[in-house]
Motif scaffolding. Structure first.
Motif, PDB file in Angstrom:
ATOM      1  N   MET A 111       0.826  -1.203   0.000  1.00 35.89           N
ATOM      2  CA  MET A 111       0.000   0.000   0.000  1.00 35.89           C
ATOM      3  C   MET A 111       0.865   1.260   0.000  1.00 35.89           C
ATOM      4  N   ALA A 112       1.952   1.240   0.752  1.00 36.92           N
ATOM      5  CA  ALA A 112       2.854   2.391   0.802  1.00 36.92           C
ATOM      6  C   ALA A 112       3.438   2.696  -0.573  1.00 36.92           C
ATOM      7  N   GLU A 113       3.702   1.674  -1.355  1.00 35.50           N
ATOM      8  CA  GLU A 113       4.201   1.871  -2.722  1.00 35.50           C
ATOM      9  C   GLU A 113       3.080   2.334  -3.660  1.00 35.50           C
ATOM     10  N   LEU A 114       1.888   1.779  -3.483  1.00 36.27           N
ATOM     11  CA  LEU A 114       0.763   2.123  -4.353  1.00 36.27           C
ATOM     12  C   LEU A 114       0.311   3.572  -4.184  1.00 36.27           C
ATOM     13  N   VAL A 115       0.498   4.136  -3.005  1.00 36.59           N
ATOM     14  CA  VAL A 115       0.088   5.516  -2.748  1.00 36.59           C
ATOM     15  C   VAL A 115       0.701   6.469  -3.780  1.00 36.59           C
ATOM     16  N   LYS A 116       1.866   6.141  -4.274  1.00 35.41           N
ATOM     17  CA  LYS A 116       2.543   6.979  -5.270  1.00 35.41           C
ATOM     18  C   LYS A 116       1.875   6.884  -6.646  1.00 35.41           C
ATOM     19  N   LYS A 117       1.093   5.821  -6.877  1.00 33.63           N
ATOM     20  CA  LYS A 117       0.512   5.552  -8.196  1.00 33.63           C
ATOM     21  C   LYS A 117      -0.983   5.851  -8.278  1.00 33.63           C
ATOM     22  N   ILE A 118      -1.584   6.246  -7.157  1.00 32.33           N
ATOM     23  CA  ILE A 118      -3.029   6.485  -7.116  1.00 32.33           C
ATOM     24  C   ILE A 118      -3.311   7.823  -6.438  1.00 32.33           C
ATOM     25  N   GLY A 119      -4.531   8.285  -6.593  1.00 32.15           N
ATOM     26  CA  GLY A 119      -5.012   9.409  -5.806  1.00 32.15           C
ATOM     27  C   GLY A 119      -5.866   8.855  -4.685  1.00 32.15           C
ATOM     28  N   ARG A 120      -5.969   9.612  -3.604  1.00 33.95           N
ATOM     29  CA  ARG A 120      -6.839   9.179  -2.502  1.00 33.95           C
ATOM     30  C   ARG A 120      -7.773  10.332  -2.147  1.00 33.95           C
ATOM     31  N   VAL A 121      -8.996   9.948  -1.779  1.00 33.05           N
ATOM     32  CA  VAL A 121     -10.024  10.948  -1.503  1.00 33.05           C
ATOM     33  C   VAL A 121     -10.572  10.737  -0.100  1.00 33.05           C
ATOM     34  N   ARG A 122     -10.578  11.807   0.673  1.00 33.64           N
ATOM     35  CA  ARG A 122     -11.253  11.824   1.974  1.00 33.64           C
ATOM     36  C   ARG A 122     -12.668  12.274   1.652  1.00 33.64           C
ATOM     37  N   LEU A 123     -13.610  11.368   1.765  1.00 32.11           N
ATOM     38  CA  LEU A 123     -14.970  11.615   1.325  1.00 32.11           C
ATOM     39  C   LEU A 123     -15.866  11.923   2.517  1.00 32.11           C
ATOM     40  N   GLU A 124     -16.510  13.076   2.468  1.00 34.07           N
ATOM     41  CA  GLU A 124     -17.433  13.492   3.520  1.00 34.07           C
ATOM     42  C   GLU A 124     -18.836  13.537   2.935  1.00 34.07           C
ATOM     43  N   ALA A 125     -19.739  12.795   3.558  1.00 38.97           N
ATOM     44  CA  ALA A 125     -21.134  12.735   3.115  1.00 38.97           C
ATOM     45  C   ALA A 125     -21.998  12.383   4.315  1.00 38.97           C
ATOM     46  N   PRO A 126     -23.288  12.737   4.255  1.00 39.29           N
ATOM     47  CA  PRO A 126     -24.168  12.403   5.375  1.00 39.29           C
ATOM     48  C   PRO A 126     -24.219  10.898   5.630  1.00 39.29           C
ATOM     49  N   ALA A 127     -24.237  10.531   6.903  1.00 40.40           N
ATOM     50  CA  ALA A 127     -24.300   9.110   7.285  1.00 40.40           C
ATOM     51  C   ALA A 127     -25.496   8.451   6.616  1.00 40.40           C
ATOM     52  N   GLY A 128     -25.257   7.263   6.094  1.00 39.99           N
ATOM     53  CA  GLY A 128     -26.317   6.483   5.453  1.00 39.99           C
ATOM     54  C   GLY A 128     -26.499   6.768   3.981  1.00 39.99           C
ATOM     55  N   SER A 129     -25.857   7.810   3.478  1.00 40.86           N
ATOM     56  CA  SER A 129     -26.012   8.135   2.053  1.00 40.86           C
ATOM     57  C   SER A 129     -25.069   7.292   1.203  1.00 40.86           C
ATOM     58  N   HIS A 130     -25.510   6.986  -0.009  1.00 41.03           N
ATOM     59  CA  HIS A 130     -24.688   6.218  -0.953  1.00 41.03           C
ATOM     60  C   HIS A 130     -24.046   7.177  -1.939  1.00 41.03           C
ATOM     61  N   VAL A 131     -22.752   7.017  -2.130  1.00 41.73           N
ATOM     62  CA  VAL A 131     -21.986   7.880  -3.014  1.00 41.73           C
ATOM     63  C   VAL A 131     -21.498   7.079  -4.200  1.00 41.73           C
ATOM     64  N   GLN A 132     -21.480   7.726  -5.351  1.00 44.87           N
ATOM     65  CA  GLN A 132     -20.928   7.116  -6.557  1.00 44.87           C
ATOM     66  C   GLN A 132     -19.675   7.867  -6.975  1.00 44.87           C
ATOM     67  N   VAL A 133     -18.704   7.117  -7.466  1.00 43.10           N
ATOM     68  CA  VAL A 133     -17.512   7.694  -8.070  1.00 43.10           C
ATOM     69  C   VAL A 133     -17.476   7.194  -9.501  1.00 43.10           C
ATOM     70  N   ASP A 134     -17.525   8.125 -10.431  1.00 40.22           N
ATOM     71  CA  ASP A 134     -17.523   7.792 -11.859  1.00 40.22           C
ATOM     72  C   ASP A 134     -18.625   6.793 -12.199  1.00 40.22           C
ATOM     73  N   GLY A 135     -19.805   6.965 -11.577  1.00 38.50           N
ATOM     74  CA  GLY A 135     -20.961   6.123 -11.873  1.00 38.50           C
ATOM     75  C   GLY A 135     -21.009   4.803 -11.118  1.00 38.50           C
ATOM     76  N   ARG A 136     -20.031   4.537 -10.278  1.00 45.35           N
ATOM     77  CA  ARG A 136     -19.966   3.270  -9.534  1.00 45.35           C
ATOM     78  C   ARG A 136     -20.239   3.523  -8.052  1.00 45.35           C
ATOM     79  N   ASP A 137     -21.229   2.833  -7.500  1.00 43.94           N
ATOM     80  CA  ASP A 137     -21.559   2.970  -6.084  1.00 43.94           C
ATOM     81  C   ASP A 137     -20.396   2.438  -5.257  1.00 43.94           C
TER      82      ASP A 137
END
Length: 182
Positions: A111-137
């Protein structure tokens, strides 16, 4: 003596290139089909067909979840260039209650190596809500772990609200959706 030393050095160098994959342990054996897909994935992985192994492991995961299956899937995803997916499955593996501290060391290094190859998102949303990223739940809030994405622009959606966010490889961004209490 010199030949023996050389043979040991060659054996040690070769051993360091052997791919780490769990071949036994907690297999998805609650179904014959799950165990078969897991075994096929392991065979394909050892043959360096990482995309084929990834597919078999995903099929097995749809049938039954197991610790070793998550680890093997993450390895195949990493080897086939699906870095964000690999990071997410390593997170799942490390987060399992039955994963021991010793078993967490190797995936945490990956994971420490992969962090350099990906972006990471701290996602804030109301509890119980479903979020999609690029159309994928991606699940239900709250999101405790960072969400891994390939570097680039991504669309985050909650109901009718949608935000496009640039998340470069090696960075972490925060995305707030909905009425998130502060």
């Amino acid at each position: 003596m010199r030949k023996l030393t050389m043979a040991i050095a060659v054996a040690m160098a070769t051993a360091s290139f052997v791919p780490s994959v769990a071949l036994a342990g907690d297999l998805p054996t609650n179904t014959k089909e799950g165990a078969q897909r897991f075994a096929e994935g392991n065979r394909l992985y050892t043959e360096h067909d990482y995309d084929g192994a990834r597919l078999k492991f995903l099929q097995a995961l749809a049938i039954a979840k197991s610790k070793n299956l998550l680890f093997n899937l993450a390895r195949a995803e990493e080897k086939s260039g699906h870095f964000a997916d690999a990071y997410g499955h390593y997170q799942d593996y490390v987060g399992l209650k039955e994963t021991t501290a010793a078993e967490k060391v190797e995936p945490e290094q990956y994971m420490a190596e992969l962090v350099k190859k990906i972006g990471r998102v701290r996602l804030e949303a109301p509890a119980g809500s479903h979020v999609q990223v690029d159309g994928r739940d991606i699940g239900e809030a709250p999101f405790v772990a960072l969400v891994a994405v390939p570097g680039g622009e991504h669309r985050f959606t909650l109901g009718t609200e949608s935000k496009s966010v640039m998340c470069a490889s090696g960075t972490t961004v925060t995305v707030a959706l909905g009425a998130v209490p502060t």
